[in-house]
Scaffold this active site. Structure first.
Site, PDB file in Angstrom:
ATOM      1  N   PHE A  13       0.823  -1.212   0.000  1.00  0.00           N
ATOM      2  CA  PHE A  13       0.000   0.000   0.000  1.00  0.00           C
ATOM      3  C   PHE A  13       0.860   1.267   0.000  1.00  0.00           C
ATOM      4  O   PHE A  13       0.862   2.036  -0.971  1.00  0.00           O
ATOM      5  CB  PHE A  13      -0.942  -0.050   1.207  1.00  0.00           C
ATOM      6  CG  PHE A  13      -1.608   1.242   1.561  1.00  0.00           C
ATOM      7  CD1 PHE A  13      -2.295   1.975   0.604  1.00  0.00           C
ATOM      8  CD2 PHE A  13      -1.568   1.720   2.863  1.00  0.00           C
ATOM      9  CE1 PHE A  13      -2.913   3.169   0.935  1.00  0.00           C
ATOM     10  CE2 PHE A  13      -2.188   2.907   3.211  1.00  0.00           C
ATOM     11  CZ  PHE A  13      -2.854   3.634   2.242  1.00  0.00           C
ATOM     12  N   THR A  37       2.820 -10.073   1.020  1.00  0.00           N
ATOM     13  CA  THR A  37       1.578  -9.336   1.272  1.00  0.00           C
ATOM     14  C   THR A  37       1.325  -8.285   0.207  1.00  0.00           C
ATOM     15  O   THR A  37       0.207  -7.778   0.088  1.00  0.00           O
ATOM     16  CB  THR A  37       1.608  -8.634   2.650  1.00  0.00           C
ATOM     17  OG1 THR A  37       2.702  -7.711   2.694  1.00  0.00           O
ATOM     18  CG2 THR A  37       1.746  -9.645   3.782  1.00  0.00           C
ATOM     19  N   VAL A  59      14.045  -9.264   1.496  1.00  0.00           N
ATOM     20  CA  VAL A  59      15.175  -8.525   2.061  1.00  0.00           C
ATOM     21  C   VAL A  59      15.727  -9.171   3.327  1.00  0.00           C
ATOM     22  O   VAL A  59      16.792  -8.769   3.814  1.00  0.00           O
ATOM     23  CB  VAL A  59      14.808  -7.054   2.351  1.00  0.00           C
ATOM     24  CG1 VAL A  59      14.424  -6.337   1.073  1.00  0.00           C
ATOM     25  CG2 VAL A  59      13.711  -6.943   3.398  1.00  0.00           C
ATOM     26  N   SER A  77       7.497  -4.896   5.266  1.00  0.00           N
ATOM     27  CA  SER A  77       7.058  -5.550   6.503  1.00  0.00           C
ATOM     28  C   SER A  77       5.557  -5.738   6.452  1.00  0.00           C
ATOM     29  O   SER A  77       4.837  -4.856   5.973  1.00  0.00           O
ATOM     30  CB  SER A  77       7.399  -4.699   7.735  1.00  0.00           C
ATOM     31  OG  SER A  77       6.825  -5.267   8.904  1.00  0.00           O
ATOM     32  N   LYS A  93      11.688 -11.312  11.204  1.00  0.00           N
ATOM     33  CA  LYS A  93      12.906 -11.380  10.397  1.00  0.00           C
ATOM     34  C   LYS A  93      13.078 -10.151   9.507  1.00  0.00           C
ATOM     35  O   LYS A  93      14.188  -9.647   9.346  1.00  0.00           O
ATOM     36  CB  LYS A  93      12.902 -12.659   9.546  1.00  0.00           C
ATOM     37  CG  LYS A  93      13.137 -13.925  10.359  1.00  0.00           C
ATOM     38  CD  LYS A  93      12.963 -15.182   9.527  1.00  0.00           C
ATOM     39  CE  LYS A  93      14.067 -15.351   8.518  1.00  0.00           C
ATOM     40  NZ  LYS A  93      13.968 -16.652   7.808  1.00  0.00           N
ATOM     41  N   TYR A 147       5.221  -7.736  15.859  1.00  0.00           N
ATOM     42  CA  TYR A 147       5.281  -6.521  15.032  1.00  0.00           C
ATOM     43  C   TYR A 147       5.888  -5.362  15.821  1.00  0.00           C
ATOM     44  O   TYR A 147       6.817  -4.704  15.361  1.00  0.00           O
ATOM     45  CB  TYR A 147       3.881  -6.163  14.552  1.00  0.00           C
ATOM     46  CG  TYR A 147       3.822  -4.953  13.657  1.00  0.00           C
ATOM     47  CD1 TYR A 147       4.438  -4.952  12.410  1.00  0.00           C
ATOM     48  CD2 TYR A 147       3.132  -3.799  14.041  1.00  0.00           C
ATOM     49  CE1 TYR A 147       4.382  -3.847  11.579  1.00  0.00           C
ATOM     50  CE2 TYR A 147       3.062  -2.694  13.221  1.00  0.00           C
ATOM     51  CZ  TYR A 147       3.687  -2.713  11.990  1.00  0.00           C
ATOM     52  OH  TYR A 147       3.635  -1.608  11.163  1.00  0.00           O
ATOM     53  N   TYR A 161      23.734   2.123  13.914  1.00  0.00           N
ATOM     54  CA  TYR A 161      24.519   2.355  12.702  1.00  0.00           C
ATOM     55  C   TYR A 161      24.779   3.849  12.504  1.00  0.00           C
ATOM     56  O   TYR A 161      25.853   4.250  12.036  1.00  0.00           O
ATOM     57  CB  TYR A 161      23.805   1.774  11.483  1.00  0.00           C
ATOM     58  CG  TYR A 161      24.250   0.368  11.143  1.00  0.00           C
ATOM     59  CD1 TYR A 161      25.061   0.122  10.034  1.00  0.00           C
ATOM     60  CD2 TYR A 161      23.876  -0.707  11.930  1.00  0.00           C
ATOM     61  CE1 TYR A 161      25.478  -1.168   9.717  1.00  0.00           C
ATOM     62  CE2 TYR A 161      24.279  -2.001  11.635  1.00  0.00           C
ATOM     63  CZ  TYR A 161      25.088  -2.225  10.528  1.00  0.00           C
ATOM     64  OH  TYR A 161      25.512  -3.491  10.229  1.00  0.00           O
TER      65      TYR A 161
END
Length: 329
Positions: A13, A37, A59, A77, A93, A147, A161
């Site tokens: 979406f 999805t 990914v 995700s 993951k 989630y 990072y």
């Protein structure tokens, strides 16, 4: 030479709308999705374009993209309850391994990385409205934790990072967003209500309907994300619409919009379902000169027109009625 951007979750979406925006802005767009999805129909109109390419890839596995990359937007995700309850391991993951892979890619390409976080990092909040300084109230081992914690870990790794490697990173905390290309069967409030109304079914409310949500139209959300990517701010920023409404009031709005006269039915409230949700967007206003422009009445009209255009077969593909049985109290 045109800037080049990688968008993961591109057939979903939000990802598909971001592809449209970056194409419109003259970017070369590399779209990536494993289609678990997402749906290619959301981006098929872009396939004939020379500055668009699609990679069918997960990914969570090593990510390779040939050539330069200026920006990476990580939107891969599952984002709806029906998805992350069905595929909890994949959800964890993509938020952990997937984010790690893309951070490594950003390092290699010297690219700026923006990750899609969520208002769910605030859990069932004890602070209202929710500002970026609030740490949240999340059940790490509850059914929604796959989630919520994936996104919280994603934020932590991204900031690590940024601090340790000096990588340019951005974090958007997305509040409830709606618009064309949402899936009717994804379990979220707006497509669930609209699907029920269009099929002539009663509208299902979980709990007593007093819980609140704040809905942001997709064009406003994309604008906020675009501005954040090009800002100089590395911390999380809420992007959402602060206009709050109860679920019961919203269901009544749907009935008025669709011109139907179904009843409202009630089912038990799911475990850890947030009772309040409204973004504090003071930071977005200050940093990005951003706030939503499209009111709910107009946004809902556009969304309803999209759903009305679906085929009868697509309208019948609904799973919202039973997915929450797995997370009832």
């Amino acid at each position: 030479m045109a800037k080049r951007v990688l968008i993961t979750g591109a057939a979903g979406f939000l990802g598909s709308h971001l592809c449209d925006r970056f194409i419109k802005e003259g970017y070369d767009v590399v779209a990536m999705d494993n289609l678990i999805t997402g749906d290619l129909k959301n981006i098929e109109h872009l396939f004939p374009l020379e500055n668009f390419e699609f990679h069918h890839h997960d990914v969570s596995k090593f990510v390779h993209v040939a050539g330069k990359l200026d920006y990476i937007l990580h939107f891969a995700s599952p984002a709806s309850p029906i998805d992350y309850l069905k595929i909890p391991i994949q959800t964890l993951k993509v938020g952990s391994l997937g984010t790690h892979n893309l951070l490594g890619l950003a390092m290699a390409k010297k690219a700026r990385l923006l990750i899609a976080s969520t208002s769910e990092v605030y859990g069932d909040p004890q602070v209202h409205p929710q500002a970026e300084t609030y740490y949240g109230n999340v059940n790490t081992i509850g059914p929604r934790g796959v989630y919520d914690e994936a996104k919280r870990f994603q934020e932590s790794m991204t900031m690590a990072y940024h601090r340790y490697h000096g990588l340019e990173t951005r974090i958007v905390r997305i509040f409830n967003t709606y618009g064309p290309r949402m899936r009717l069967n994804d379990g979220r409030v707006i497509p669930a209500f609209m699907g029920q109304a269009l099929r002539g079914e009663d509208l299902t409310i979980f709990g007593d309907g007093s819980q609140t949500r704040s809905f942001c139209y997709v064009d406003d959300q994309v604008e906020g994300i675009y501005r954040l990517l090009h800002s100089d701010y590395s911390g999380p920023v809420n992007i959402g619409n602060p206009h709050e409404i109860t679920i019961k009031e919203f269901a009544q709005e749907i009935l008025k919009l669709t011109g139907t006269d179904q009843k409202l039915t009630h089912k038990p409230l799911p475990t850890d379902d947030p009772l309040k949700r409204r973004p504090d967007i003071s930071l977005a206003k200050k940093l990005l000169d951003w706030e939503p422009k499209i009111g709910r009445e107009e946004g809902m009209r556009r969304t309803f027109e999209y759903f009305k255009g679906l085929s009868p077969e697509e309208l019948q593909k609904s799973e919202h009625k039973d997915f929450r049985q797995h997370i009832k109290r």
